[in-house]
Write a protein that holds these residues in place. Structure first.
Motif, mmCIF file in Angstrom:
data_model
loop_
_atom_site.group_PDB
_atom_site.id
_atom_site.type_symbol
_atom_site.label_atom_id
_atom_site.label_comp_id
_atom_site.label_asym_id
_atom_site.label_seq_id
_atom_site.Cartn_x
_atom_site.Cartn_y
_atom_site.Cartn_z
ATOM 1 N N GLY A 1 0.812 -1.211 0.000
ATOM 2 C CA GLY A 1 0.000 0.000 0.000
ATOM 3 C C GLY A 1 0.844 1.259 0.000
ATOM 4 O O GLY A 1 0.538 2.227 -0.705
ATOM 5 N N VAL A 2 1.917 1.270 0.780
ATOM 6 C CA VAL A 2 2.818 2.426 0.825
ATOM 7 C C VAL A 2 3.471 2.643 -0.538
ATOM 8 O O VAL A 2 3.548 3.777 -1.044
ATOM 9 N N LEU A 3 3.942 1.558 -1.160
ATOM 10 C CA LEU A 3 4.584 1.682 -2.468
ATOM 11 C C LEU A 3 3.607 2.182 -3.520
ATOM 12 O O LEU A 3 3.935 3.050 -4.342
ATOM 13 N N ARG A 4 2.396 1.640 -3.490
ATOM 14 C CA ARG A 4 1.403 2.038 -4.492
ATOM 15 C C ARG A 4 0.984 3.493 -4.313
ATOM 16 O O ARG A 4 0.815 4.227 -5.301
ATOM 17 N N ARG A 5 0.836 3.938 -3.075
ATOM 18 C CA ARG A 5 0.454 5.336 -2.841
ATOM 19 C C ARG A 5 1.520 6.278 -3.393
ATOM 20 O O ARG A 5 1.195 7.288 -4.035
ATOM 21 N N ALA A 6 2.787 5.959 -3.151
ATOM 22 C CA ALA A 6 3.870 6.805 -3.665
ATOM 23 C C ALA A 6 3.828 6.865 -5.191
ATOM 24 O O ALA A 6 4.022 7.942 -5.789
ATOM 25 N N LEU B 1 -9.960 -5.871 6.882
ATOM 26 C CA LEU B 1 -9.011 -5.164 7.732
ATOM 27 C C LEU B 1 -9.356 -5.311 9.205
ATOM 28 O O LEU B 1 -10.539 -5.310 9.587
ATOM 29 N N GLY B 2 -8.334 -5.416 10.037
ATOM 30 C CA GLY B 2 -8.536 -5.528 11.475
ATOM 31 C C GLY B 2 -9.124 -4.263 12.071
ATOM 32 O O GLY B 2 -9.059 -3.193 11.471
ATOM 33 N N PRO B 3 -9.696 -4.356 13.276
ATOM 34 C CA PRO B 3 -10.319 -3.194 13.908
ATOM 35 C C PRO B 3 -9.278 -2.222 14.441
ATOM 36 O O PRO B 3 -8.187 -2.619 14.856
ATOM 37 N N LYS B 4 -9.599 -0.962 14.386
ATOM 38 C CA LYS B 4 -8.756 0.093 14.974
ATOM 39 C C LYS B 4 -7.321 -0.050 14.479
ATOM 40 O O LYS B 4 -7.080 -0.137 13.293
ATOM 41 N N THR C 1 -1.839 3.487 10.090
ATOM 42 C CA THR C 1 -2.616 4.673 10.435
ATOM 43 C C THR C 1 -2.490 5.743 9.362
ATOM 44 O O THR C 1 -3.468 6.408 8.995
ATOM 45 N N ASP C 2 -1.281 5.921 8.851
ATOM 46 C CA ASP C 2 -1.032 6.951 7.837
ATOM 47 C C ASP C 2 -1.770 6.640 6.537
ATOM 48 O O ASP C 2 -2.332 7.543 5.908
ATOM 49 N N LEU C 3 -1.784 5.375 6.131
ATOM 50 C CA LEU C 3 -2.506 4.999 4.912
ATOM 51 C C LEU C 3 -4.012 5.138 5.090
ATOM 52 O O LEU C 3 -4.713 5.630 4.201
ATOM 53 N N GLY C 4 -4.501 4.701 6.239
ATOM 54 C CA GLY C 4 -5.932 4.769 6.508
ATOM 55 C C GLY C 4 -6.686 3.574 5.939
ATOM 56 O O GLY C 4 -6.278 2.964 4.945
ATOM 57 N N ARG C 5 -7.797 3.254 6.576
ATOM 58 C CA ARG C 5 -8.577 2.082 6.172
ATOM 59 C C ARG C 5 -9.155 2.238 4.769
ATOM 60 O O ARG C 5 -9.242 1.281 4.006
ATOM 61 N N GLY C 6 -9.558 3.458 4.422
ATOM 62 C CA GLY C 6 -10.140 3.680 3.103
ATOM 63 C C GLY C 6 -9.148 3.362 1.994
ATOM 64 O O GLY C 6 -9.484 2.668 1.025
#
Length: 241
Positions: free
Chosen positions: A22-27, A80-83, A59-64
């Motif tokens: 997710g981090v790689l794809r966002r970048a 996804l897990g809770p919280k 947290t930085d990526l966010g569930r959405g």
């Protein structure tokens, strides 16, 4: 080949592969490289399974965003897990294969997959048990494991890996729970992996690794607490919360 590949398990620390992707794809979507902060968290999250780094990136990526990424990857039964409990993400072997495919398929939408694969080769030695066991010579193992005991279903012990070489690439995912000890789960996974490698290599797999009862710690990966979470009902086996 697959056995019960749509059964859901708590992901434990193998969820960190999803977070990394997710981090790689966002970048890539922002048309930039990883920031210094992202680099400082992605590497320890993968190479030494650091939970604080995983929580920061989760947290930085966010569930959405993570939900959209999972949809893009083609997963269908990963929840996804809770919280902040990324380790309680529910996943299946089928979905873990799809997430490994994001890193191994040359046609993947993830262009920086080479960096992710490289990190998975740098996982520290005491966390490289599991599916690499019995791997034939000439291949490189890209591996991530999870090991989490909880009050229900005992130890969750998982191992996911991609094996790359000049002639072939393949993937192995083994997810387990109800293990009485971590070593029991590791031993089970490694025996399965040895059989798979031996079959694919026509009997030329490496000798088995040492007995994990003497080499594997019985310490949790810390990706979720042992007992129930306040205000959250544990899902039944195979159920989607």
């Amino acid at each position: 080949c697959a056995v019960a590949s749509d059964r859901q398990y708590d992901a434990a620390s193998i969820a960190k592969v999803m977070i990394m992707e997710g981090v790689l794809r966002r970048a890539e979507g922002l048309r930039r490289g990883l920031t210094r902060w992202e680099l400082a968290n992605v590497r320890p999250m993968i190479t030494r399974s650091d939970n604080a780094s995983a929580v920061r990136l989760w947290t930085d990526l966010g569930r959405g965003y993570l939900s959209r990424f999972l949809s893009r990857a083609g997963t269908s039964r990963t929840v996804l897990g809770p919280k902040g409990y990324f380790g309680l993400t529910r996943t299946t072997a089928d979905d873990q294969m799809r997430l490994l495919d994001v890193l191994t398929d040359a046609r993947s939408f993830l262009k920086t997959r080479g960096y992710g694969l490289r990190l998975l080769t740098e996982v520290r030695g005491d966390q490289r048990w599991g599916v690499p066991s019995g791997m034939p010579r000439g291949l490189t193992a890209h591996v991530k494991n999870g090991w989490l005991p909880r009050a229900t279903h005992g130890w969750r012990v998982h191992s996911v890996g991609a094996f790359t070489g000049p002639a072939r690439t393949y993937r192995i995912v083994v997810l387990t729970h109800d293990n009485p000890t971590m070593a029991y789960g590791v031993r089970t996974i490694e025996r399965i992996a040895q059989a798979v490698h031996r079959g694919l290599a026509r009997g030329r797999g490496l000798p088995p690794t040492p007995d994990p009862a003497t080499t594997v710690s019985e310490r949790s990966d810390g990706s979720a607490p042992y007992g129930p979470l306040p205000g959250w009902d544990e899902p039944e086996q195979g159920a989607t919360p």
